[in-house]
Design a protein around this motif. Structure first.
Motif, PDB file in Angstrom:
ATOM      1  N   ASP A  76      17.838  12.810  43.322  1.00  0.00           N
ATOM      2  CA  ASP A  76      17.192  14.126  43.264  1.00  0.00           C
ATOM      3  C   ASP A  76      15.912  14.074  42.444  1.00  0.00           C
ATOM      4  N   PHE A  77      15.974  13.491  41.276  1.00  0.00           N
ATOM      5  CA  PHE A  77      14.803  13.448  40.409  1.00  0.00           C
ATOM      6  C   PHE A  77      13.757  12.454  40.907  1.00  0.00           C
ATOM      7  N   SER A  78      14.168  11.411  41.594  1.00  0.00           N
ATOM      8  CA  SER A  78      13.195  10.511  42.214  1.00  0.00           C
ATOM      9  C   SER A  78      12.388  11.269  43.264  1.00  0.00           C
ATOM     10  N   GLY A  79      13.069  12.123  44.021  1.00  0.00           N
ATOM     11  CA  GLY A  79      12.376  12.945  45.006  1.00  0.00           C
ATOM     12  C   GLY A  79      11.402  13.921  44.363  1.00  0.00           C
ATOM     13  N   ILE A  80      11.821  14.547  43.286  1.00  0.00           N
ATOM     14  CA  ILE A  80      10.941  15.470  42.566  1.00  0.00           C
ATOM     15  C   ILE A  80       9.713  14.730  42.038  1.00  0.00           C
ATOM     16  N   ILE A  81       9.933  13.557  41.496  1.00  0.00           N
ATOM     17  CA  ILE A  81       8.822  12.758  40.961  1.00  0.00           C
ATOM     18  C   ILE A  81       7.833  12.419  42.079  1.00  0.00           C
ATOM     19  N   ARG A  82       8.354  12.025  43.241  1.00  0.00           N
ATOM     20  CA  ARG A  82       7.469  11.674  44.361  1.00  0.00           C
ATOM     21  C   ARG A  82       6.595  12.850  44.778  1.00  0.00           C
ATOM     22  N   THR A  83       7.151  14.049  44.751  1.00  0.00           N
ATOM     23  CA  THR A  83       6.378  15.195  45.238  1.00  0.00           C
ATOM     24  C   THR A  83       5.534  15.852  44.161  1.00  0.00           C
ATOM     25  N   ARG A  84       5.979  15.833  42.908  1.00  0.00           N
ATOM     26  CA  ARG A  84       5.286  16.608  41.873  1.00  0.00           C
ATOM     27  C   ARG A  84       4.548  15.796  40.827  1.00  0.00           C
ATOM     28  N   CYS A  85       4.737  14.496  40.829  1.00  0.00           N
ATOM     29  CA  CYS A  85       4.157  13.707  39.738  1.00  0.00           C
ATOM     30  C   CYS A  85       3.142  12.679  40.228  1.00  0.00           C
ATOM     31  N   ARG A  86       2.515  12.929  41.317  1.00  0.00           N
ATOM     32  CA  ARG A  86       1.501  11.990  41.817  1.00  0.00           C
ATOM     33  C   ARG A  86       0.316  11.962  40.852  1.00  0.00           C
ATOM     34  N   GLY A  87      -0.007  10.786  40.433  1.00  0.00           N
ATOM     35  CA  GLY A  87      -1.154  10.619  39.548  1.00  0.00           C
ATOM     36  C   GLY A  87      -0.910  11.006  38.102  1.00  0.00           C
ATOM     37  N   LEU A  88       0.324  11.358  37.766  1.00  0.00           N
ATOM     38  CA  LEU A  88       0.618  11.741  36.382  1.00  0.00           C
ATOM     39  C   LEU A  88       1.408  10.657  35.689  1.00  0.00           C
TER      40      LEU A  88
END
Length: 111
Positions: free
Chosen positions: A99-111
């Motif tokens: 779940d959190f890997s998915g969130i990271i992929r969508t919301r943490c690009r470039g961060l």
């Protein structure tokens, strides 16, 4: 008295047998400790998620740490637990990691 040639032949086998007989007990102690540490790590990771605030960069850092922690915890649970407990705990931490890997992929690009 045991002849020297018999001692030389069987001593390595006797030592190996002794080591093998001690290994499960040591593994049980090690796993018991590792599971306690993993449980603690899991609770801390959840606490950190609940307290995560601030900017996206901070949340992404917490989420990445959470994913890494869930992977380490899953490794311990997979190695040390068995049966229904193993299945339940692994499912819990692996679901959280995914779940959190998915969130990271969508919301943490470039961060």
């Amino acid at each position: 008295m045991i002849p020297m040639d018999v001692k030389a032949k069987w001593a390595p086998a006797a030592i190996a047998g002794l080591v093998l007989s001690l290994t499960p007990a040591r593994a049980d102690v090690t796993c018991a400790r590792d599971v306690l540490v993993a449980n603690s790590m899991q609770r801390q990771a959840i606490d950190q998620l609940e307290q995560a605030d601030g900017d996206d960069a901070n949340r992404c850092r917490v989420w990445r740490r959470h994913v890494e922690t869930m992977r380490r915890v899953a490794s311990v649970y997979g190695r040390c637990l068995s049966g229904a407990e193993r299945a339940a705990k692994l499912a819990e931490v692996q679901t959280s990691e995914k779940d959190f890997s998915g969130i990271i992929r969508t919301r943490c690009r470039g961060l």
